[in-house]
Write an enzyme that holds these catalytic residues in place. Structure first.
Site, PDB file in Angstrom:
ATOM      1  N   SER A   1      44.396  30.934  38.781  1.00  0.00           N
ATOM      2  CA  SER A   1      44.050  30.175  37.573  1.00  0.00           C
ATOM      3  C   SER A   1      45.181  29.268  37.135  1.00  0.00           C
ATOM      4  O   SER A   1      44.996  28.457  36.245  1.00  0.00           O
ATOM      5  CB  SER A   1      43.649  31.088  36.410  1.00  0.00           C
TER       6      SER A   1
ATOM      7  N   HIS B   1      37.802  28.850  41.691  1.00  0.00           N
ATOM      8  CA  HIS B   1      38.252  29.578  40.499  1.00  0.00           C
ATOM      9  C   HIS B   1      37.060  30.219  39.781  1.00  0.00           C
ATOM     10  O   HIS B   1      36.313  29.549  39.072  1.00  0.00           O
ATOM     11  CB  HIS B   1      39.001  28.614  39.568  1.00  0.00           C
TER      12      HIS B   1
ATOM     13  N   GLU C   1      35.131  26.789  39.196  1.00  0.00           N
ATOM     14  CA  GLU C   1      35.804  25.499  39.349  1.00  0.00           C
ATOM     15  C   GLU C   1      36.201  25.350  40.819  1.00  0.00           C
ATOM     16  O   GLU C   1      36.926  26.198  41.349  1.00  0.00           O
ATOM     17  CB  GLU C   1      37.042  25.429  38.446  1.00  0.00           C
TER      18      GLU C   1
ATOM     19  N   ASN D   1      40.775  25.830  31.274  1.00  0.00           N
ATOM     20  CA  ASN D   1      41.982  26.279  30.582  1.00  0.00           C
ATOM     21  C   ASN D   1      42.762  25.116  29.975  1.00  0.00           C
ATOM     22  O   ASN D   1      43.364  25.262  28.910  1.00  0.00           O
ATOM     23  CB  ASN D   1      42.874  27.092  31.526  1.00  0.00           C
TER      24      ASN D   1
END
Ligand SMILES: NC(=O)c1ccc[n+]([C@@H]2O[C@H](COP(=O)([O-])OP(=O)(O)OC[C@H]3O[C@@H](n4cnc5c(N)ncnc54)[C@H](O)[C@@H]3O)[C@@H](O)[C@H]2O)c1
Length: 592
Positions: free
Chosen positions: A428, A449, A461, A499
Site C-alpha cells: 500500500s 492493491h 487498485e 490513500n
C-alpha cells in the site's frame, strides 16, 4: 422566550434554495419562495415539483402530503413580500456583494425581531452581517445538498451574532429533523473545509491524467464506501459554486491545496457547471438531470483485447497474514487454482483453517453449499517453499510492508517463476518500481492493491510503473474483474488513488481539532450527516490505527513535499504516547 417560526422566506431557488423550501414546507411552515425574475421563478417551481413527484413516484410521500406541502409555499419575485417572515434564508449564488445586497435590502423589509440567515458555503458571514444595519440578527444556516435528504446543518455564529439568534436557529433546525452544529465563522466551516481540499485534490489527479474520472470516482466509492465519487459530487454541487468555495478558502488560508485546480475555472467559463447545465466532469441526459449518458471520454464496455491478455489459470500468493489469506480465498472462490507460500507449516495450516472457518460460516448462513466449499478447498495447496511457484501464471505477494524484505522476495520470484509469469505486489505504500528494478523482468511487475478485508472490499487498485508492459496491466485488470472485484488503474505514486485522497483529508481533520475550531464529535457528525460518509474521520483513524495513519501521511509528505501534507503534530504526539486507536483502547477516543 424563543421565537416561533410559522412563516419563513427563502431567496434563490436554485440547487439549494428549492431544497430548503421543501425542508420548511415538509414541516408545515409557510414558505415565501423568492426568485430574481419570472423565468427563474418558473424554474424554481419546476425543481420543487420534480422533487415532490419523485418522492411520490418512489412511494416515499403520499400525493395528499405532496399537495399539502405545496400549499405551504407561495412564490414571488418581490423581496418586499418577506415583510412578515420571522426568518429569511438566502441561497443566491456564492458572490459576496450579491449576498450583502440581498441581506441589507431584507434588513429594511422584515420586522425588527426577524432573523436573517445566509446559506453561504464559504463566504465570511461576518462581512455579510455588517452590511446590514443590525448585524446581531444575522447568522449562517448552511444546509447540505440535497437539503431534503442530508441531516446536517451548520449554524454559523459570528462574533456579533446575538445568543438568542443562533440558539433559535439551532432549535428550528432540530425541529426540522436536522442535526445542527454551531460553529464560528471560518471559510468552509467544518464540512466544506475538510471536503473541498479532497475534491480539489481529486480534480488535480484528473487534470494531470493520473486516473480517469470513472476510476477516481469508483476508487472512493468502492475503497472507502463513499456514496459518490469526488467528480460526480462536484457535478452535483455545481462547478461554479465549487470554484467560489475553493477561491474563498484559498484567500482566507493561503493553503496552496485549496487554490482551485485550473481546469475548474476553465470548465465554468465553458458553461460546464455540472448537473445543472447537463455537462460537467460527466455528461447528463439534460440540464438538472442526474442520469449520466455516454460521451467521448466514456471507456468502451470492455476495452481490453482478450487476444492480448496473458492466460491466467494458476495463481500464486505469498504470505499468510490477513491480506494474504483474504486474497487466497478470493482467487480460490472465483475458481482459480491457488498455490500459497507461507513461512512455516503452522502458517500454511493457519491460512487453510481460516478459510475453512469462513466457509463453515457461509454454509451456516446459506451463502455457500458444502459441495462448493469442498471444491474451493480442493483448489488450494499450501507450501513452505517458494519453488512451488514455478508454474503459476501470476504471483500476488502480501508479505511484510518492508522494502528490503519485499525486494528479497522479488529476486527470488524472478528466479523461480516461469517466463511470462506476472509478479504482483499488494503493497500500500512502497514504490513498486523499486521491486521491479531488482528483477530481470521489470515489465512483468505490477501493483494489485487489495483492500481489507479482501473478501469483502470490491476495489482493487491496479498500479503500473513506468516499466510495466501494457498487456500485464490489462491482464491484471481482466483478472480483477474475473474475481468479481472492481479494478481502477493508476500510476506508481505514493498512496495510489485512495490513500492519497483519504489521508490528507484525515490529517486536515486532526489539524481542525488541534485548532479548537470544532470537537471530534462535531467533525464526525459533519462528515457523516453532511457528506454521507460511512464514518467520521476520527472514528476511521481509530479503526485504521494512528501509527499506520501517521506512516502513510509521512510517506505522502516525503513524496510530494506538500507543506499541507505534513502530519499534524497532534497525530505525532498521540502515536508517541502509545494511543494508537482501537487496538490500544485509546486513540482520539477511549474504548472499553
Ligand atoms: N450547491 C451546493 O451543493 C451547496 C450546498 C450548500 C450551500 N450552498 C450555497 O447555497 C447558495 C446557492 O448555491 P446554489 O448551488 O443553489 O446556486 P444556484 O446557482 O443553483 O442557485 C442560485 C439561485 O439564486 C437565484 N438568484 C440570483 N440572484 C438572485 C436575486 N437577486 N434574488 C433572488 N434570487 C436570485 C438564481 O436565479 C438561482 O436560481 C450559495 O451560497 C452556495 O454556496 C451550495
Amino acid at each position: 422566550m424563543s421565537r416561533e417560526f410559522t412563516k419563513v422566506g427563502v431567496v434563490g431557488l436554485g440547487t439549494m434554495g428549492a431544497g430548503i423550501v421543501e425542508v420548511f414546507a415538509r414541516n408545515a411552515i409557510d414558505v415565501l419562495a423568492v426568485e430574481v425574475d419570472e423565468r427563474a421563478l418558473e424554474r424554481g417551481k419546476g425543481f420543487l415539483t420534480a422533487s415532490l413527484d419523485r418522492a411520490v413516484s418512489r412511494g416515499k410521500m403520499a400525493q395528499d402530503d405532496a399537495d399539502t406541502l405545496r400549499g405551504h409555499v407561495t412564490f414571488t419575485t418581490d423581496l418586499a413580500d418577506c415583510a412578515d417572515c420571522q426568518l429569511v434564508v438566502e441561497a443566491v449564488p456564492e458572490h459576496l456583494d450579491l449576498k450583502k445586497r440581498i441581506l441589507s435590502t431584507l434588513d429594511g423589509i422584515v420586522g425588527s425581531d426577524a432573523i436573517l440567515a445566509t446559506n453561504t458555503s464559504s463566504l465570511p458571514v461576518t462581512e455579510i452581517a455588517v452590511a446590514t444595519a443590525d448585524p446581531k440578527r444575522v447568522v449562517g444556516m448552511h444546509f447540505f445538498n440535497p437539503a431534503p435528504v442530508l441531516q446536517f446543518v451548520e449554524v454559523i455564529k459570528t462574533v456579533i451574532t446575538a445568543d438568542d439568534v443562533f440558539e433559535d436557529v439551532k432549535a428550528l433546525a432540530e425541529r426540522l429533523g436536522k442535526k445542527p452544529v454551531v460553529v464560528g465563522d471560518r471559510a468552509g466551516f467544518i464540512a466544506n473545509a475538510l471536503l473541498f481540499g479532497y475534491l480539489n485534490h481529486a480534480v488535480s489527479m484528473f487534470e494531470s491524467k493520473y486516473a480517469t474520472r470513472e476510476d477516481l470516482d469508483a476508487a472512493m466509492r468502492f475503497g472507502c464506501g463513499y456514496p459518490m465519487g469526488p467528480l460526480a459530487l462536484l457535478d452535483l454541487i455545481g462547478l461554479d459554486t465549487a470554484y467560489e468555495i475553493l477561491d474563498t478558502m484559498y484567500k482566507q488560508g493561503r493553503d496552496r491545496l485549496h487554490a482551485p485546480s485550473p481546469i475548474i475555472k476553465q470548465m465554468v467559463s465553458a458553461g460546464l457547471t455540472g448537473r445543472k447545465s447537463g455537462h460537467g466532469f460527466y455528461t447528463y441526459a439534460g440540464p438538472s438531470s442526474s442520469q449520466v449518458v455516454g460521451d467521448s471520454a466514456t471507456p468502451a464496455a470492455d476495452a481490453a483485447d482478450a487476444a492480448g491478455l496473458r492466460p491466467i489459470a494458476k495463481v500464486g500468493v505469498v504470505g499468510s497474514g490477513t491480506m494474504a489469506g483474504g486474497i487466497v480465498e478470493v482467487f480460490a472462490k472465483a475458481g482459480y487454482d491457488v498455490i500459497y507460500v507461507a513461512r512455516g507449516e503452522d502458517k500454511v495450516a493457519g491460512v487453510r483453517a481460516q478459510i475453512e472457518k469462513n466457509n463453515a460460516r457461509a454454509i451456516d448462513k446459506g451463502r455457500m453449499t458444502a459441495e462448493d466449499a469442498e471444491a474451493l478447498l480442493g483448489r488450494l495447496s499450501g507450501s513452505t517453499s517458494r519453488d512451488a511457484l514455478a508454474e503459476v501464471d501470476i504471483v500476488v505477494e502480501a508479505i511484510a510492508e518492508d522494502l528490503a524484505i519485499k525486494q528479497d522476495l522479488f529476486r527470488d520470484l524472478d528466479r523461480v517463476c516461469k517466463a511470462g509469469a506476472i509478479l504482483a505486489t499488494t503493497t500500500s505504500s512502497l514504490p513498486i518500481i523499486d521491486l521491479a528494478a531488482v528483477t530481470e523482468r521489470p515489465a512483468d511487475v505490477v501493483g494489485m492493491h487489495f483492500f481489507n478485508p479482501a473478501q469483502v472490499m470490491k476495489l482493487v487498485e491496479v498500479v503500473h510503473t513506468v516499466a510495466t508492459a501494457p498487456d500485464v496491466t490489462a491482464s491484471v485488470v481482466a483478472l480483477t474483474r474475473a474475481v468479481g472485484k472492481h479494478p481502477v488503474q493508476c500510476g506508481d505514486r505514493s498512496g495510489f488513488i485512495v490513500n492519497a485522497l483519504l489521508f490528507p483529508y484525515l490529517n486536515d481533520a486532526i489539524k481542525m481539532l488541534e485548532a479548537h475550531y470544532a470537537s471530534a464529535d462535531d467533525i464526525d457528525t459533519a462528515m457523516k450527516t453532511g457528506c454521507g460518509l460511512p464514518m467520521g474521520p476520527f472514528e476511521l483513524l481509530d479503526v485504521v490505527g494512528l501509527d499506520v495513519s501517521l506512516a502513510i501521511q509521512r510517506e505522502l509528505y516525503l513524496e510530494f513535499r506538500e507543506p499541507g501534507f505534513a502530519p499534524a503534530p497532534l497525530l505525532e504526539q498521540l502515536v508517541q504516547a502509545g494511543y494508537l486507536g482501537r487496538k490500544t483502547k485509546r486513540g482520539f477516543r477511549t474504548y472499553a
